[in-house]
Design an enzyme around this catalytic site. Structure first.
Site, PDB file in Angstrom:
ATOM      1  N   GLY B 140       0.809  -1.217   0.000  1.00 44.46           N
ATOM      2  CA  GLY B 140       0.000   0.000   0.000  1.00 44.46           C
ATOM      3  C   GLY B 140       0.839   1.261   0.000  1.00 44.46           C
ATOM      4  N   LEU B 141       2.025   1.147  -0.605  1.00 43.61           N
ATOM      5  CA  LEU B 141       2.866   2.330  -0.789  1.00 43.61           C
ATOM      6  C   LEU B 141       3.197   3.059   0.505  1.00 43.61           C
ATOM      7  CD1 LEU B 141       1.325   3.779  -4.079  1.00 43.61           C
ATOM      8  CD2 LEU B 141       3.600   2.773  -3.797  1.00 43.61           C
ATOM      9  N   ASN B 195       5.281   4.923 -11.304  1.00 40.03           N
ATOM     10  CA  ASN B 195       4.418   3.787 -11.021  1.00 40.03           C
ATOM     11  C   ASN B 195       2.996   4.265 -11.279  1.00 40.03           C
ATOM     12  OD1 ASN B 195       2.783   1.850  -9.927  1.00 40.03           O
ATOM     13  ND2 ASN B 195       3.633   1.960  -7.864  1.00 40.03           N
ATOM     14  N   CYS B 198      -1.673   3.031  -9.996  1.00 36.55           N
ATOM     15  CA  CYS B 198      -2.315   3.598  -8.818  1.00 36.55           C
ATOM     16  C   CYS B 198      -3.685   4.106  -9.226  1.00 36.55           C
ATOM     17  CB  CYS B 198      -1.525   4.788  -8.278  1.00 36.55           C
ATOM     18  SG  CYS B 198       0.185   4.439  -7.974  1.00 36.55           S
ATOM     19  N   THR B 261       3.259  -5.761 -10.657  1.00 42.41           N
ATOM     20  CA  THR B 261       2.701  -7.047 -10.211  1.00 42.41           C
ATOM     21  C   THR B 261       1.337  -7.326 -10.838  1.00 42.41           C
ATOM     22  OG1 THR B 261       1.814  -5.885  -8.308  1.00 42.41           O
ATOM     23  CG2 THR B 261       3.909  -7.031  -8.011  1.00 42.41           C
ATOM     24  N   GLY B 285       7.399 -12.640  -8.719  1.00 38.99           N
ATOM     25  CA  GLY B 285       8.236 -13.835  -8.619  1.00 38.99           C
ATOM     26  C   GLY B 285       8.180 -14.673  -9.884  1.00 38.99           C
ATOM     27  N   GLY B 311      10.054  -9.065 -13.841  1.00 39.59           N
ATOM     28  CA  GLY B 311       9.081 -10.122 -13.559  1.00 39.59           C
ATOM     29  C   GLY B 311       9.710 -11.486 -13.482  1.00 39.59           C
TER      30      GLY B 311
HETATM   31  C1  LIG Z   1       7.090  -6.253  -1.594  1.00 37.04           C
HETATM   32  C2  LIG Z   1       7.001  -5.585  -2.925  1.00 37.04           C
HETATM   33  C3  LIG Z   1       6.828  -4.205  -2.990  1.00 37.04           C
HETATM   34  C4  LIG Z   1       6.728  -3.547  -4.212  1.00 37.04           C
HETATM   35  N1  LIG Z   1       6.581  -2.196  -4.247  1.00 37.04           N
HETATM   36  C5  LIG Z   1       6.549  -1.551  -5.437  1.00 37.04           C
HETATM   37  C6  LIG Z   1       6.467  -0.129  -5.501  1.00 37.04           C
HETATM   38  O1  LIG Z   1       6.452   0.565  -4.484  1.00 37.04           O
HETATM   39  N2  LIG Z   1       6.411   0.465  -6.726  1.00 37.04           N
HETATM   40  C7  LIG Z   1       6.465  -0.285  -7.874  1.00 37.04           C
HETATM   41  O2  LIG Z   1       6.434   0.311  -8.957  1.00 37.04           O
HETATM   42  N3  LIG Z   1       6.560  -1.618  -7.843  1.00 37.04           N
HETATM   43  C8  LIG Z   1       6.598  -2.272  -6.658  1.00 37.04           C
HETATM   44  N4  LIG Z   1       6.706  -3.649  -6.635  1.00 37.04           N
HETATM   45  C9  LIG Z   1       6.744  -4.396  -7.894  1.00 37.04           C
HETATM   46  C10 LIG Z   1       8.164  -4.767  -8.285  1.00 37.04           C
HETATM   47  O3  LIG Z   1       8.949  -3.618  -8.497  1.00 37.04           O
HETATM   48  C11 LIG Z   1       8.188  -5.628  -9.552  1.00 37.04           C
HETATM   49  O4  LIG Z   1       7.597  -4.909 -10.607  1.00 37.04           O
HETATM   50  C12 LIG Z   1       7.436  -6.930  -9.382  1.00 37.04           C
HETATM   51  O5  LIG Z   1       7.679  -7.459  -8.096  1.00 37.04           O
HETATM   52  C13 LIG Z   1       7.797  -7.974 -10.419  1.00 37.04           C
HETATM   53  O6  LIG Z   1       9.147  -8.339 -10.369  1.00 37.04           O
HETATM   54  P1  LIG Z   1       9.690  -9.655  -9.607  1.00 37.04           P
HETATM   55  O7  LIG Z   1       8.880 -10.817 -10.099  1.00 37.04           O
HETATM   56  O8  LIG Z   1      11.126  -9.759  -9.945  1.00 37.04           O
HETATM   57  O9  LIG Z   1       9.451  -9.417  -8.162  1.00 37.04           O
HETATM   58  C14 LIG Z   1       6.798  -4.311  -5.416  1.00 37.04           C
HETATM   59  C15 LIG Z   1       6.979  -5.695  -5.340  1.00 37.04           C
HETATM   60  C16 LIG Z   1       7.094  -6.337  -4.122  1.00 37.04           C
HETATM   61  C17 LIG Z   1       7.285  -7.831  -4.092  1.00 37.04           C
END
Ligand SMILES: Cc1cc2nc3c(=O)[nH]c(=O)nc-3n(C[C@H](O)[C@H](O)[C@H](O)COP(=O)(O)O)c2cc1C
Ligand code: FES
Lengths: 288, 386
Positions: B140-141, B195, B198, B261, B285, B311
Site C-alpha cells: 500500500g505504498l 508507477n 495507482c 505485479t 516472482g 518479472g
Molecule cells: C514487496 C514488494 C513491494 C513492491 N513495491 C513496489 C512499488 O512501491 N512500486 C512499484 O512500482 N513496484 C513495486 N513492486 C513491484 C516490483 O517492483 C516488480 O515490478 C514486481 O515485483 C515484479 O518483479 P519480480 O517478479 O522480480 O518481483 C513491489 C513488489 C514487491 C514484491
C-alpha cells in the site's frame, strides 16, 4: 548482518510437530543478542521463494552454535526437517533488535505462549549469565505441548499453565502474571497476539508502580528518551516480541509492519521484533 | 575521488535550476562511448574476473578477444547504467537496507520504494504471503513522503556510483507532477520511474495504467515538469498493453519498464476471509515470468524507446530470455528476498557469457527472438522533444 552457510549439527522433534535444530554458524553467534532472529532460505527459487524467519532460540559463543525451534506449519518448515546433519543451509542474520534489560533489573519475568518460547528462550540464558533471577511462565494447550524442562537452564523458575489443566495451572498463562507482579522488575513476552495484548493491558496499570519504570523516571531527570530507542525500551516494564509475515527481513519491503502508537507502522524485522509494549497500537488502528 | 556517474544535469546545488533540454552531451563526461569508464574503477562485472595477463586492451583491440565486455546501457537523456541488472522498486528499499551484504555500486541501478507527495502508512496487515513460485504483496505504498525521502537518502545516493531511480506514485496528475518537481535537480537522483498502477482519484479510482489517455496525460505532465530521465512502469493487468505503451512513449517517456505485479488474492487459513489485510495483492516472482515475457515481447515491437523487463528474474537464463524478446535491461525484485547477492552475480554472469561467445558488448543478445523488423530495437532513448 551476515549471509552465512550454517551446517546442521543436530535435529530433533522435541514435541509433536515441533523441532529443535542446532547449526554451526560462529559468525552469526558473535554479536547476536537475545530477541534477534535469522532468516533462512528453504529450498530453491523454483519452489519456495521466500526465506523463513526464526528466533535465535539459543546462541552459544563457545561452540559457535545457534539453535532454532519451530513447528512444521508448511512446506518450508517441512523441508527443514528433512535435512541431515552435515547439510548446510543459507542463513541471514543476526537480524532485528534485541530485548533491552535495564542494568538494575534483578528479577526478570519471562512469559511465553506456545512457540513463543523460541522468541524468549535465549533471554533466560542471557539473564542468568548476567546474574539475574528469572521466572519463566509458559502457556500451552495441554501437557503434550509443554516445553521440556530438560531444555531449560536449571537456574530458572519454570511455571506452566495449560488450557486443559493437564499439567500446571488450568487456564491462560496470563492468569499467572499477577502473582509475580510485585517481584518482577521487568517483563518480557513472546507468543500469540491475544496473549500479548492481555499482558499489555495488565502492564498499563503497573507501569507506575513497578521497579524499572520508577527507576527510569528517577534517573531520566526530565528529558525522555525517544520512543523505540534502546534507552526508552530499557525503561519499559513490558517488552514484547512481535511476529509478522516477512519478505526481506532487513527493512526493505515493509511487508512485516505493526501499527504503533506513533501512528506510523514500524517494521518487525528492523525496529522489532522486540518493542516496548507501549509502542504498539494494540487496537491495530489502520483507519486514519 | 569518486566520479559522479549520475546524470544530474544541474551543475549547482539544491535550488531548482533551469536546464537546457540538450542533455546528451553530459553523457560523454560520465561514460565515454568506448568501455574505458571515466570512473576510476573498471565496471564491477569486469573487475570481478581475473584478467588475462595481456595488457589492458585499447578500444580498438576489443573485437579480437574481448576481455572487457561493455555492459553499459544508454537509457537516454544522459542516463547511462553501468550494467543492465537493476533492482526493482519495493524490493530493495532505499538501497541502504542491504548495505551490509550487497555492494550497491556493482548494481546497474536501484529503483527505490514508491514515493508519494505525502507520507502514507500503507495497508493493514498481513501484507505479504508466499504463493506457488511467487508471492503476493499489498504494502500500500507505505513511505515517508517525498520530502523525507530526499532528506534521508539523497546525500547517501549522491555518494554512490550506482544510479538511483526514484519510483513515484500518486493519486492525481497533480500529485505526480509535484513529487517530480521536488525531485528535479536534487543531486543523487538519476531518474524517475513512474508507477502508474495507482488509482486515479480524478477518474473515479480507475488506474492510470489501464487507460491509455490517463497514462499519456500523466506522462506528458511529468515530462513537462522535469528533464530527469523518465521511465514509466507498465501494468500487466490490461487486455492489450500495446496502445498504452505507445501512448506513454509518444507522451515523452525515455524508457518503459514492464511489468508491475499481477493482481491477485489469497484466502486466509480459516477460509473466513481473504488473507491479505487489503484483500487484493500483487503477484510477483518466477510465477509471473511468462506474462512479463509476453508483455516485453509485445511492447518492444511497438515502441522505439528502450524497454526494461521486470518479472520473475531468478537466474541468468531469465535475463537472456528477456533480452531476447527486446529488453535492454532487467530489474530483479522478489528473488532478492531469497538471494540478496543475485543481482550483482547476474551482471558478472552476463559479462562472462558475452566473453565466452566472443562478444565485446551484450547488445547483440537483445531482440534475437523478436520477429524481424525494419530497424534494430533501440537501446537508446529518444531525444527530448519539448
Ligand atoms: C514487496 C514488494 C513491494 C513492491 N513495491 C513496489 C512499488 O512501491 N512500486 C512499484 O512500482 N513496484 C513495486 N513492486 C513491484 C516490483 O517492483 C516488480 O515490478 C514486481 O515485483 C515484479 O518483479 P519480480 O517478479 O522480480 O518481483 C513491489 C513488489 C514487491 C514484491
Ligand atoms: S520483512 Fe521486509 S521490511 Fe520487514
Amino acid at each position: 548482518m551476515q549471509l552465512v552457510g550454517a551446517e546442521l549439527l543436530e535435529s530433533r522433534e522435541i514435541l509433536p510437530g515441533q523441532w529443535l535444530q542446532a547449526y554451526h554458524a560462529p559468525s552469526l553467534v558473535t554479536g547476536s543478542r537475545a530477541g534477534q532472529f535469522v532468516h533462512v532460505r528453504t529450498g530453491d527459487l523454483s519452489g519456495l521463494i521466500l526465506r523463513r524467519p526464526f528466533s535465535i532460540n539459543t546462541a552459544d559463543g563457545a561452540t559457535g552454535t545457534i539453535t532454532i525451534h519451530f513447528r512444521t506449519v508448511g512446506r518450508g518448515t517441512e523441508w527443514l526437517t528433512h535435512l541431515r546433519p552435515g547439510d548446510t543451509i543459507d542463513m541471514l542474520g543476526p537480524l532485528g533488535r534485541p530485548f533491552e534489560v535495564d542494568a538494575q533489573s534483578r528479577h526478570l519475568l519471562l512469559i511465553a505462549g506456545g512457540l513463543g518460547m523460541a522468541g524468549i528462550r535465549a533471554l533466560a540464558d542471557e539473564a542468568i549469565r548476567d546474574g539475574r533471577q528469572v521466572t519463566l511462565l509458559f502457556g500451552a494447550a495441554s501437557a503434550r505441548d509443554v516445553y521440556p524442562t530438560s531444555l531449560l537452564p536449571d537456574e530458572i523458575e519454570y511455571v506452566v499453565a495449560t488450557d486443559d489443566g493437564s499439567v500446571g495451572h488450568r487456564g491462560f498463562v496470563t492468569e499467572l502474571v499477577p502473582e509475580y507482579e510485585a517481584w518482577a522488575d521487568q517483563a518480557f513476552a513472546c507468543g500469540p497476539e491475544p496473549m500479548l495484548r492481555t499482558l499489555a493491558r495488565l502492564s498499563v496499570g503497573r507501569r507506575g508502580r513497578l521497579g524499572v519504570a520508577r527507576l527510569g523516571r528517577k534517573r531520566g531527570g526530565g528529558r525522555a528518551d525517544p520512543a523505540g530507542s534502546p534507552a526508552a525500551r530499557r525503561k519499559a516494564f513490558l517488552q514484547v516480541s512481535m511476529e509478522q509475515r516477512m519478505g526481506c527481513a532487513v527493512g526493505a519491503c515493509l511487508g512485516c509492519v505493526v501499527m504503533t502508537t506513533s501512528g506510523t507502522p514500524q517494521r518487525v524485522c528492523r525496529e522489532g521484533p522486540v518493542f516496548a509494549s507501549e509502542e504498539i497500537d494494540w487496537e491495530g488502528g489502520w483507519a486514519r | 575521488m569518486k566520479a559522479k556517474r549520475r546524470v544530474v544535469t544541474a551543475s549547482g546545488a539544491g535550488a531548482p535550476v533551469r536546464r537546457r533540454p540538450t542533455v546528451r552531451k553530459v553523457k560523454s563526461a560520465i561514460v565515454p562511448a568506448p568501455p574505458k569508464p571515466a570512473v576510476p574503477k573498471a565496471p564491477a562485472s569486469v573487475a570481478a574476473r581475473p584478467q588475462p595477463a595481456a595488457p589492458s586492451p585499447e578500444p580498438a583491440e576489443r573485437d579480437a578477444a574481448p576481455t572487457s565486455v561493455d555492459l553499459t546501457v544508454d537509457i537516454g537523456r544522459g542516463l547511462v547504467l553501468p550494467n543492465p541488472i537493476l533492482v526493482a522498486s519495493g524490493t530493495f528499499g532505499y538501497g541502504v537496507e542491504y548495505g551490509d551484504i550487497v555492494d550497491v555500486n556493482r548494481l546497474g541501478g536501484i529503483c527505490c520504494k514508491g514515493t508519494t507527495l505525502r507520507p502514507r502508512i500503507g495497508n493493514p496487515t498481513p501484507r505479504v504471503t508466499e504463493t506457488p513460485g511467487g508471492m503476493l504483496n499489498s504494502i500500500g505504498l507505505q513511505n515517508p513522503g517525498v520530502g523525507a525521502v530526499i532528506e534521508r537518502y539523497a546525500d547517501t545516493w549522491a555518494g554512490w556510483r550506482v544510479p538511483v531511480i526514484v519510483n513515484v506514485a500518486g493519486e492525481s496528475v497533480g500529485d505526480y507532477v509535484e513529487v517530480v518537481r521536488r525531485l528535479d535537480g536534487v543531486p543523487g537522483i538519476a531518474g524517475i520511474e513512474l508507477n502508474i498502477s495507482c488509482p486515479n482519484i480524478g477518474r473515479g479510482g480507475l488506474q492510470f495504467a489501464i487507460d491509455a489517455d490517463a497514462a499519456a496525460s500523466v506522462t506528458a505532465a511529468v515530462r513537462r515538469a522535469t528533464d530527469l530521465p523518465l521511465l514509466v512502469k507498465l501494468s500487466p493487468n490490461v487486455a492489450d498493453v500495446r496502445p498504452i505503451a505507445r501512448a506513454i512513449a509518444d507522451a515523452g517517456a525515455d524508457a518503459l519498464t514492464a511489468v508491475n505485479t499481477l493482481s491477485g488474492i489469497a484466502v486466509g487459513p480459516t477460509r473466513e476471509r481473504p488473507l491479505l489485510g487489503n484483500i487484493y495483492g500483487g503477484l510477483s516472482g518466477p510465477a509471473i515470468k511468462p506474462v512479463a515475457l509476453r508483455i516485453v515481447y509485445e511492447v518492444s515491437q511497438v515502441v522505439d524507446v528502450p524497454v526494461i523487463a521486470i518479472g520473475g528474474v531468478t537466474e541468468l537464463a531469465d535475463v537472456l530470455d528477456f533480452l531476447a524478446v527486446g529488453a535492454v535491461a532487467v530489474q530483479v525484485g522478489t528473488a532478492i528476498f531469497a538471494d540478496p547477492t543475485l543481482p550483482v552475480r547476474l551482471a558478472d554472469e552476463l559479462a562472462s557469457v558475452c566473453r565466452t561467445r566472443g562478444l565485446a558488448s551484450y547488445r547483440p543478445l537483445i531482440g534475437t527472438a523478436l520477429p524481424r523488423r525494419a530497424s534494430a530495437p533501440s537501446s537508446k532513448g529518444v531525444e527530448y522533444r519539448p
